[in-house]
Design a protein around this motif. Structure first.
Motif, PDB file in Angstrom:
ATOM      1  N   THR A   1     -30.364   7.423   0.791  1.00 47.13           N
ATOM      2  CA  THR A   1     -30.179   8.661   0.037  1.00 47.13           C
ATOM      3  C   THR A   1     -28.839   8.634  -0.690  1.00 47.13           C
ATOM      4  O   THR A   1     -27.877   8.018  -0.231  1.00 47.13           O
ATOM      5  CB  THR A   1     -30.198   9.902   0.959  1.00 47.13           C
ATOM      6  N   ILE A   2     -28.801   9.309  -1.836  1.00 44.20           N
ATOM      7  CA  ILE A   2     -27.551   9.542  -2.558  1.00 44.20           C
ATOM      8  C   ILE A   2     -27.156  10.991  -2.293  1.00 44.20           C
ATOM      9  O   ILE A   2     -27.958  11.905  -2.482  1.00 44.20           O
ATOM     10  CB  ILE A   2     -27.712   9.277  -4.061  1.00 44.20           C
TER      11      ILE A   2
ATOM     12  N   VAL B   1     -25.746   0.752  -6.009  1.00 45.81           N
ATOM     13  CA  VAL B   1     -25.594   0.432  -4.587  1.00 45.81           C
ATOM     14  C   VAL B   1     -26.836   0.874  -3.821  1.00 45.81           C
ATOM     15  O   VAL B   1     -27.374   0.140  -2.979  1.00 45.81           O
ATOM     16  CB  VAL B   1     -24.334   1.099  -4.014  1.00 45.81           C
ATOM     17  N   ALA B   2     -27.321   2.083  -4.102  1.00 50.53           N
ATOM     18  CA  ALA B   2     -28.507   2.601  -3.411  1.00 50.53           C
ATOM     19  C   ALA B   2     -29.736   1.746  -3.695  1.00 50.53           C
ATOM     20  O   ALA B   2     -30.514   1.429  -2.784  1.00 50.53           O
ATOM     21  CB  ALA B   2     -28.760   4.050  -3.834  1.00 50.53           C
ATOM     22  N   ASP B   3     -29.924   1.356  -4.950  1.00 49.53           N
ATOM     23  CA  ASP B   3     -31.091   0.538  -5.295  1.00 49.53           C
ATOM     24  C   ASP B   3     -31.025  -0.828  -4.625  1.00 49.53           C
ATOM     25  O   ASP B   3     -32.046  -1.355  -4.161  1.00 49.53           O
ATOM     26  CB  ASP B   3     -31.186   0.377  -6.816  1.00 49.53           C
ATOM     27  N   ALA B   4     -29.848  -1.421  -4.561  1.00 44.62           N
ATOM     28  CA  ALA B   4     -29.705  -2.723  -3.921  1.00 44.62           C
ATOM     29  C   ALA B   4     -30.003  -2.630  -2.424  1.00 44.62           C
ATOM     30  O   ALA B   4     -30.674  -3.502  -1.849  1.00 44.62           O
ATOM     31  CB  ALA B   4     -28.296  -3.268  -4.147  1.00 44.62           C
TER      32      ALA B   4
ATOM     33  N   GLU C   1     -21.702   9.458  -2.582  1.00 46.89           N
ATOM     34  CA  GLU C   1     -21.927   8.861  -1.272  1.00 46.89           C
ATOM     35  C   GLU C   1     -23.360   8.374  -1.129  1.00 46.89           C
ATOM     36  O   GLU C   1     -24.308   9.074  -1.513  1.00 46.89           O
ATOM     37  CB  GLU C   1     -21.642   9.862  -0.146  1.00 46.89           C
ATOM     38  N   VAL C   2     -23.532   7.170  -0.598  1.00 47.61           N
ATOM     39  CA  VAL C   2     -24.847   6.619  -0.275  1.00 47.61           C
ATOM     40  C   VAL C   2     -24.924   6.520   1.244  1.00 47.61           C
ATOM     41  O   VAL C   2     -24.046   5.935   1.882  1.00 47.61           O
ATOM     42  CB  VAL C   2     -25.061   5.231  -0.907  1.00 47.61           C
ATOM     43  N   THR C   3     -25.959   7.115   1.821  1.00 43.52           N
ATOM     44  CA  THR C   3     -26.179   7.049   3.261  1.00 43.52           C
ATOM     45  C   THR C   3     -27.483   6.311   3.506  1.00 43.52           C
ATOM     46  O   THR C   3     -28.476   6.563   2.815  1.00 43.52           O
ATOM     47  CB  THR C   3     -26.237   8.453   3.879  1.00 43.52           C
ATOM     48  N   PHE C   4     -27.478   5.410   4.485  1.00 47.58           N
ATOM     49  CA  PHE C   4     -28.704   4.661   4.746  1.00 47.58           C
ATOM     50  C   PHE C   4     -28.804   4.281   6.210  1.00 47.58           C
ATOM     51  O   PHE C   4     -27.824   4.345   6.961  1.00 47.58           O
ATOM     52  CB  PHE C   4     -28.776   3.407   3.865  1.00 47.58           C
TER      53      PHE C   4
END
Length: 359
Positions: free
Chosen positions: A102-103, A88-91, A109-112
């Motif tokens: 960030t993970i 998810v973070a890479d996408a 959790e992924v925050t962006f």
């Protein structure tokens, strides 16, 4: 055989930090001026800075204020199954409208940050795409109402003491004008050559005016005036990205604060004034202030909470989330805590904000 990558050391000595701090204060300061202030030759300053840049430790760049284009900036938290968070973070990091990813929280959790090009784009990502991902449990988004820290390259003051008061004054001379507030509506009227100028500044915020003039097909005087106009209008800003590997802050955390409405501004400014806080903003949602804290250890994070946050009147609740891995930082991928060797791709701000980041 030991690889060159293994041999790499991110250590910055005092002179390196002085050069970086000087550029935080004045991102396009001539190397001759920095050398004069620090008692170094222009060649020494240029050589050291280029080494830091080449090693992925420091980068001067340009960004765009989302509100200058009528866009809303969002802070989004995506709760995932742990095995799905990296994908998810890479996408998300591959999207041009996402400037940092960030993970967090042990990998679930992924925050962006999202600066959507339109309400439709935001809805597409937040309501349709992310919730339908099989590894996503839930999504929460908060709009950025006001930035307390993060709108100036000198906001992170971890190295503020490497220059004395006289050196700081000489670097800042002539005095820089107060940074204008980010526009509340679209104000940018593109002209011929603007795109070439902005593309170049995103890749390297210190690009010479002569090179900008050649790229834009205009004169040196006109390109200087146009860059000054875009900066003065609050459409673009210059920034200094410092890689996590350069600071030694290996245990950063994010604070989510719940603050009484009448104390929101006072608490926000008090948190932002702390030298370990490079970013702080007021948000919509139950946690109405978010702040990133650059700490070397979790003990330092604990002391920040008890010593800096504890005495503040008006804080009614808080949450602390440790950062496990930074995937994207200020529009640039991170590899082992360093800024990616590959520069960010040029952007098209007539239709979208910069990958570098928006505020």
């Amino acid at each position: 055989m030991t690889s060159a990558r293994t041999q790499f050391s991110p250590h910055l000595d005092t002179v390196d930090k002085q050069i970086v701090r000087a550029l935080q204060l004045r991102p396009r300061a001539p190397f001759s001026l920095v050398g004069s202030v620090l008692g170094l030759s222009e060649q020494t300053v240029a050589r050291r800075f280029r080494r830091l840049q080449r090693d992925g430790l420091v980068r001067v760049t340009a960004g765009f204020h989302a509100r200058a284009f009528g866009f809303t900036s969002w802070i989004v938290r995506v709760r995932c199954r742990p095995e799905g968070a990296p994908a998810v973070a890479d996408a998300l990091a591959r999207r041009d409208d996402v400037s940092w990813v960030t993970i967090m929280s042990g990998g679930w959790e992924v925050t962006f940050n999202l600066s959507a090009h339109s309400e439709r784009d935001a809805e597409e990502l937040l309501v349709r795409l992310l919730p339908k991902a099989t590894t996503v449990i839930d999504v929460s988004a908060a709009a950025v109402l006001h930035s307390f820290a993060g709108a100036d390259p000198a906001d992170w003051q971890g190295w503020r003491d490497v220059l004395d008061a006289d050196q700081t004054h000489r670097i800042r001379t002539p005095p820089t004008a107060a940074r204008p507030p980010a526009p509340t509506r679209a104000v940018w009227s593109p002209r011929d050559g603007d795109q070439a100028i902005l593309d170049a500044l995103v890749l390297d915020g210190r690009t010479e005016y002569s090179a900008l003039a050649r790229a834009a097909g205009t004169t040196l005087g006109r390109v200087r005036r146009r860059v000054d106009a875009l900066l003065a209008a609050g459409v673009i800003y210059l920034d200094v990205d410092i890689a996590p590997a350069a600071t030694g802050n290996t245990a950063p955390v994010v604070l989510w604060l719940t603050v009484a409405p009448g104390r929101l501004d006072a608490v926000g400014h008090a948190v932002a004034a702390h030298p370990t806080v490079p970013f702080a903003a007021a948000l919509t949602g139950p946690a109405n202030i978010m702040a990133s804290v650059t700490t070397a250890t979790l003990d330092d994070a604990y002391r920040f909470i008890t010593d800096a946050l504890g005495p503040l009147d008006g804080v009614t609740g808080f949450e602390v989330t440790p950062i496990l891995r930074r995937v994207k930082h200020a529009g640039t991928y991170l590899v082992d805590g360093r800024l990616s060797v590959s520069p960010a791709a040029p952007v098209r701000p007539a239709t979208a904000p910069a990958r570098r980041g928006t505020r």
